[in-house]
Write a protein that holds these residues in place. Structure first.
Motif, PDB file in Angstrom:
ATOM      1  N   GLU A 183       0.847  -1.205   0.000  1.00 29.13           N
ATOM      2  CA  GLU A 183       0.000   0.000   0.000  1.00 29.13           C
ATOM      3  C   GLU A 183       0.885   1.258   0.000  1.00 29.13           C
ATOM      4  OE1 GLU A 183      -3.180  -0.157   2.932  1.00 29.13           O
ATOM      5  OE2 GLU A 183      -4.096  -1.858   1.907  1.00 29.13           O
ATOM      6  N   TYR A 239     -11.485  -4.218   0.778  1.00 32.53           N
ATOM      7  CA  TYR A 239     -12.152  -4.700   1.990  1.00 32.53           C
ATOM      8  C   TYR A 239     -13.643  -4.396   1.929  1.00 32.53           C
ATOM      9  CZ  TYR A 239      -7.712  -5.598   4.356  1.00 32.53           C
ATOM     10  OH  TYR A 239      -6.490  -6.110   4.717  1.00 32.53           O
ATOM     11  N   GLU A 265      -5.062  -8.710  -0.200  1.00 36.09           N
ATOM     12  CA  GLU A 265      -5.819  -8.388   1.014  1.00 36.09           C
ATOM     13  C   GLU A 265      -7.285  -8.267   0.622  1.00 36.09           C
ATOM     14  OE1 GLU A 265      -4.376  -5.258   3.604  1.00 36.09           O
ATOM     15  OE2 GLU A 265      -2.292  -5.772   3.120  1.00 36.09           O
TER      16      GLU A 265
HETATM   17  O1  AHR Z   1      -4.996  -5.991   6.986  1.00 40.64           O
HETATM   18  C1  AHR Z   1      -4.891  -4.840   7.771  1.00 40.64           C
HETATM   19  C2  AHR Z   1      -4.244  -3.686   7.034  1.00 40.64           C
HETATM   20  O2  AHR Z   1      -5.063  -3.272   5.991  1.00 40.64           O
HETATM   21  C3  AHR Z   1      -2.926  -3.973   6.365  1.00 40.64           C
HETATM   22  O3  AHR Z   1      -1.860  -3.867   7.233  1.00 40.64           O
HETATM   23  C4  AHR Z   1      -2.857  -2.902   5.328  1.00 40.64           C
HETATM   24  O4  AHR Z   1      -2.102  -3.281   4.212  1.00 40.64           O
HETATM   25  C5  AHR Z   1      -4.300  -2.627   4.985  1.00 40.64           C
HETATM   26  O5  AHR Z   1      -4.599  -1.291   4.985  1.00 40.64           O
END
Ligand code: AHR
Length: 510
Positions: free
Chosen positions: A172, A247, A303
């Protein structure tokens, strides 16, 4: 509603690494969750919990990413090697400000990979590290000749080099990894990856470049433009993979919603955001197709998962949350998307493996539970290494409130060793769905054992479901949400008639 499967139309191989995991030095993910140390009274192998190892072996972890995440860009690998009592301690500034004693380092991580039989994905430190630090880490782990880092590794008790499969330059980098602009990152990436040497020509390390974390493709375009400029032929922009993070934050970052209590109220918003993964992938695929026409670069969604408010009473920096039927559906829907995009998506790592965000395992002291997400991973095992086959719905209506519409059903199908694995999720919170599955053109599926006619033979059928969408598994109590045998189907000639209970994930082997 109908699902038509054309078993002869193959659409790419589902890389087993689509079912990968991620574990960061964050909260109780590594310490307590995976690693308790050799002296713990929790049964362990070289410090790694036996109960967790045994559970993870059940889902056959193909690859594990470590040490972060945001942590990776402040991690100095040399602090985590050598005698444990001499290892430097540091403050984990990203995650709760706790002391990191570095007792879990390179040797421990690679031992964990050995015990799991999985590939190793190391995330390098670009934010506060240097090309030399990353280059020496690779030399330490994989060096074969006589060199300072190889000698150091041997002095620390490891004679043979390890095989490292993947190495990422930063994490990131547009955010916690340095707030870089894409052109700046691209130059740093080009520069740094040069010094990630291959000591084992038979097993070259796959280089991973940081990609975007939103549906805006500016980052991807700028990085590819810069990496492709004057890149020697055959280097495909100096990279093997480009990452992507997404996410499911159901509400807002300030109020994400409770993992259990809001599972029902935020049901459709959550699944709508899970479905958005497909949009992000498609946008990035389109950009990649412009530069990498041969399809050499894989997308690596390293992720993904649900991210809710932390469990009350726990350290806010530890990102500990429960896992309900909602998470099972997020997993089912997301893994179907990955399968369907397997031509470009070649790795994915759920965030995170144990005790952090959408975990497959939760631990508390000596106790351990497998989460609903665990059971979805278990059911989807048959897709790994299979060939995706064409499938499409007829009459798959959209459901949910106006601001969070989702298709009622999600599915994907693949063939391996003559067996078709079909996974189906019913996204409806309240309603069962009748689905007619028609498997057309299937001479290449193994002949039916029960006869010569067209009858479909179902060799295995499983379901993850539960009475309530907020159901979950609690420590010290029998598991409520698990994988169970599924008998809600009938074969009528060439049609498989399936009754999918509300909020369920089903797997059938045909
Ligand atoms: O998974 C938690 C965090 O989410 C990770 O460290 C980061 O890469 C993302 O923002």
């Amino acid at each position: 509603m109908k699902l038509i499967i054309d078993a002869n139309k193959r659409e790419g191989v589902i890389n087993p690494e689509l079912y990968g995991h991620f574990s960061e030095h964050l909260g109780r993910g590594i310490y307590e969750g995976l690693y308790v140390g050799e002296d713990s009274d929790i049964p362990n192998t070289d410090g790694i919990r036996n109960d967790v190892l045994e559970a993870l072996r059940e889902i056959e972890v193909p690859v594990l990413r470590w040490p972060g995440g945001c942590f990776a860009d402040e991690y100095h690998w040399m602090d985590g090697i050598g005698p444990k009592d001499k290892r430097k301690k540091m403050v984990n500034t990203n995650w709760g400000g706790v002391t990191e004693d570095n007792s879990f380092g390179t040797h421990e991580f690679l031992r964990l990979c050995e015990l799991l039989g999985c590939k190793a994905y190391i995330n390098g430190n670009l934010g506060t590290g240097s090309p030399r630090e990353m280059s020496e880490w690779v030399e330490y782990m994989t060096g074969t000749g006589i060199s300072p880092m190889t000698e150091l590794r041997k002095a620390n008790g490891r004679e043979e080099p390890w095989k490292i499969d993947y190495f990422a330059v930063g994490n990131e980098s547009w955010g916690c990894g340095g707030n870089m602009r894409p052109a700046y990152y691209a130059d740093l990436y080009r520069h740094t990856q040069t010094f990630l040497r291959n000591y084992d020509s038979k097993n070259p390390i796959q280089k991973i470049c940081v990609g975007p974390g939103t549906s805006d493709t500016k980052w991807t375009k700028t990085v590819l433009e810069a990496c492709y400029e004057d890149a020697p032929a055959g280097t495909h922009g100096f990279m093997d993979y480009l990452t992507l993070h997404h996410y499911v934050v159901p509400d807002t970052w300030e109020h994400k919603g409770d993992a259990v209590d809001d599972a029902e109220g935020l049901w459709y918003k959550s699944l709508n955001k899970a479905r958005f993964m497909e949009t992000i992938i498609e946008k990035n695929e389109a950009v990649l197709d412009q530069y990498d026409r041969e399809g050499k670069i894989g997308l690596c969604v390293d992720e993904w998962g649900g991210w809710y408010d932390v469990m009350q009473g726990t350290n806010p920096g530890f990102l500990f949350q429960q896992n309900t039927m909602r998470d099972a559906l997020i997993a089912g829907v997301t893994l179907d998307i990955f399968n369907k995009h397997c031509k470009r998506v070649r790795m994915a790592n759920i965030a995170q493996m144990v005790n952090v965000l959408q975990s497959v395992i939760l631990t508390e002291g000596k106790d351990m539970v497998k989460t609903p997400t665990f059971y979805v991973f278990k059911m989807y095992k048959g897709h790994k290494g299979g060939e995706l086959v064409s499938s499409y719905f007829i009459d798959n209506k959209e459901i949910g409130p106006d601001d969070a519409r989702v298709p009622a059903v999600s599915a994907s199908a693949s063939i391996k060793d003559g067996v078709l694995t079909l996974t189906i999720s019913n996204l409806s919170k309240d309603d069962a769905v009748d689905l007619d599955v028609q498997v057309g053109d299937r001479p290449q599926i193994a002949p039916c054992k029960t006869g010569t006619g067209p009858k479909l033979h179902i060799s295995e059928a499983k379901i993850v479901s539960s009475a309530n969408v907020y159901d979950h598994n609690e420590f010290g109590q029998p598991e409520v949400v698990t994988e169970k045998d599924f008998d809600g189907y009938e074969v009528e000639g060439d049609i498989l008639k399936v009754k999918l209970p509300a909020h369920s994930v089903v797997m059938m082997r045909i």
